[in-house]
Design an enzyme around this catalytic site. Structure first.
Site, PDB file in Angstrom:
ATOM      1  N   ASP A  12      -7.273 -43.967  -5.799  1.00 54.74           N
ATOM      2  CA  ASP A  12      -7.442 -43.364  -4.472  1.00 54.74           C
ATOM      3  C   ASP A  12      -8.418 -44.192  -3.638  1.00 54.74           C
ATOM      4  O   ASP A  12      -9.618 -44.184  -3.882  1.00 54.74           O
ATOM      5  CB  ASP A  12      -7.964 -41.936  -4.610  1.00 54.74           C
ATOM      6  CG  ASP A  12      -6.880 -40.966  -5.045  1.00 54.74           C
ATOM      7  OD1 ASP A  12      -5.718 -41.150  -4.624  1.00 54.74           O
ATOM      8  OD2 ASP A  12      -7.190 -40.018  -5.785  1.00 54.74           O
ATOM      9  N   GLY A 121     -11.773 -34.860  -4.892  1.00 60.22           N
ATOM     10  CA  GLY A 121     -11.167 -34.393  -6.133  1.00 60.22           C
ATOM     11  C   GLY A 121     -11.561 -32.949  -6.405  1.00 60.22           C
ATOM     12  O   GLY A 121     -12.472 -32.394  -5.785  1.00 60.22           O
ATOM     13  N   ASP A 153       0.369 -35.071  -5.803  1.00 63.52           N
ATOM     14  CA  ASP A 153      -1.031 -35.453  -6.011  1.00 63.52           C
ATOM     15  C   ASP A 153      -1.942 -34.351  -5.501  1.00 63.52           C
ATOM     16  O   ASP A 153      -1.895 -34.003  -4.324  1.00 63.52           O
ATOM     17  CB  ASP A 153      -1.268 -36.761  -5.233  1.00 63.52           C
ATOM     18  CG  ASP A 153      -2.646 -37.349  -5.448  1.00 63.52           C
ATOM     19  OD1 ASP A 153      -3.406 -36.819  -6.277  1.00 63.52           O
ATOM     20  OD2 ASP A 153      -2.947 -38.353  -4.780  1.00 63.52           O
TER      21      ASP A 153
HETATM   22 ZN    ZN Z   1      -4.158 -39.859  -4.718  1.00 66.90          ZN
END
Ligand code: ZN
Length: 193
Positions: A12, A121, A153
């Site tokens: 990411d 996250g 995701d």
């Molecule tokens: Zn991602």
């Protein structure tokens, strides 16, 4: 993660601009490519994918996705990523409908559905994402002339993985759920079903 059975490493890239968080850029992608035994799947959450998409491809990423919401030049970025040697993908935030992909289907290898809002996250899975994956699967089956992978995701866990695969997902991304597990191989097997 390779020993635990991962098929890709998902990286990411965040720029502190398109999203509030800041991570890393093409140099780390290049370093990761030197040691990874499986393909790198780079997800750009950045405001300038036209510059950094091709750079990440040249740094060794197998797939590079960028956000539809980040640029008015989706077609151009897709073609530049492909010319730089990677598969090209478009990512959609939870509020962007799948139909926006219609005009660029011939240039698309991968469509990434974000099931949380991009940036951090550990967020909770948005349940409507399962229907969105099913809608995208139907849309691609009707409209795409070549295969396009569907990747999901954000907040992926054993609570939603089976439903996502059933809805038509090809690739699931797991971050904190997998990294936080004491037995990653067991969690990976459970996610793959
Ligand atoms: Zn991602």
């Amino acid at each position: 993660m390779e020993a635990a059975g991962a098929d890709y490493h998902h990286l990411d890239v965040m720029d502190g601009h398109f999203v509030p968080n800041l991570t890393f850029g093409p140099l780390l992608v290049e370093a990761a490519a030197r040691v990874a035994a499986i393909p790198l799947d780079v997800h750009l959450m950045i405001a300038d994918p036209l510059t950094y998409g091709p750079l990440c491809a040249r740094a060794g990423a197998a797939m590079v996705s960028f956000h539809f919401e980040a640029t008015p030049h989706v077609h151009r970025v897709l073609t530049h990523i492909r010319e730089a040697g990677a598969q090209s993908g478009v990512a959609l935030t939870p509020s962007t409908p799948v139909e926006v992909l219609g005009p660029v289907l011939p240039y698309l290898d991968l469509a990434l559905i974000m099931s949380v809002n991009p940036g951090f996250g550990g967020q909770a899975f948005i349940p409507e994402s399962v229907d969105k994956v099913a809608r995208l699967r139907r849309f691609l089956d009707d409209r795409a002339e070549r295969p396009v992978l569907i990747e999901v995701d954000g907040g992926v866990s054993d609570k939603n993985a089976a439903a996502l695969f059933q809805a038509g997902a090809d690739i699931l991304v797991s971050g904190s759920y997998l990294y936080g597990a004491p037995d990653r191989s067991a969690v990976m097997s459970a996610l793959k079903g």
